[in-house]
Design a protein around this motif. Structure first.
Motif, mmCIF file in Angstrom:
data_model
loop_
_atom_site.group_PDB
_atom_site.id
_atom_site.type_symbol
_atom_site.label_atom_id
_atom_site.label_comp_id
_atom_site.label_asym_id
_atom_site.label_seq_id
_atom_site.Cartn_x
_atom_site.Cartn_y
_atom_site.Cartn_z
ATOM 1 N N CYS A 15 47.177 25.746 -36.611
ATOM 2 C CA CYS A 15 46.027 25.710 -37.512
ATOM 3 C C CYS A 15 45.153 26.934 -37.262
ATOM 4 C CB CYS A 15 45.244 24.424 -37.271
ATOM 5 S SG CYS A 15 43.749 24.294 -38.267
ATOM 6 N N CYS A 18 41.489 25.405 -35.761
ATOM 7 C CA CYS A 18 41.343 24.781 -34.442
ATOM 8 C C CYS A 18 42.483 25.118 -33.489
ATOM 9 C CB CYS A 18 41.201 23.267 -34.591
ATOM 10 S SG CYS A 18 42.689 22.426 -35.131
ATOM 11 N N CYS A 81 46.371 19.945 -41.201
ATOM 12 C CA CYS A 81 46.220 19.853 -39.752
ATOM 13 C C CYS A 81 45.828 18.411 -39.379
ATOM 14 C CB CYS A 81 45.144 20.823 -39.278
ATOM 15 S SG CYS A 81 44.745 20.674 -37.526
ATOM 16 N N CYS A 84 41.879 18.654 -37.485
ATOM 17 C CA CYS A 84 40.652 18.957 -38.233
ATOM 18 C C CYS A 84 40.783 18.684 -39.729
ATOM 19 C CB CYS A 84 40.220 20.400 -37.988
ATOM 20 S SG CYS A 84 41.296 21.639 -38.709
#
Ligand SMILES: [Zn+2]
Length: 130
Positions: A15, A18, A81, A84
């Motif tokens: 991602c 994050c 993701c 997040c």
């Protein structure tokens, strides 16, 4: 925005927000709209069924199934993701992007709950509520 992995391999491996490596793919279509189409088709077929117009009933039900199938083919995939919830569109999901798994999502949900509990405990400790 084109996203590339550090090893010059095209695609998204972690991602970008994050850094989480667990991503999944799903159809880029809102669930509520699919359920609304299904509900409207079922409700619309009740009246002709009640009036013994079986061909109209089947036309409505099979027509909604065809619309659903065409939407499935027309709508592209999106990579999401687990941590997040970031959505990545306009990229082709790779072999590492598996469909959604409830067990993995539950693990991240529990992680988020533990983090919130820790933050609440820290606030209470700071305010002297312990
Ligand atoms: Zn993320």
């Amino acid at each position: 925005m084109p996203l590339h992995a550090p090893g010059n391999e095209p695609g998204l491996h972690v991602c970008a927000l994050c850094g989480n490596a667990e991503l999944y793919k799903k159809k880029d279509f809102p669930h509520w709209l699919g359920l609304t189409i299904l509900t409207v088709a079922c409700l619309a077929s009740i009246i002709p069924y009640w009036l013994y117009h079986q061909w109209l009933t089947w036309t409505i039900l099979i027509g909604s199934a065809l619309v659903d199938g065409l939407l499935y083919l027309w709508v592209g995939d999106v990579v999401v993701c687990y941590r997040c919830g970031a959505h990545y569109r306009r990229l082709t999901p790779g072999a590492e992007h598996k469909p959604f798994e409830l067990g993995i999502a539950e693990r991240y949900r529990l992680e988020r709950l533990r983090r919130e509990q820790l933050q609440t405990a820290k606030k209470q400790q700071k305010n002297g509520e312990w």
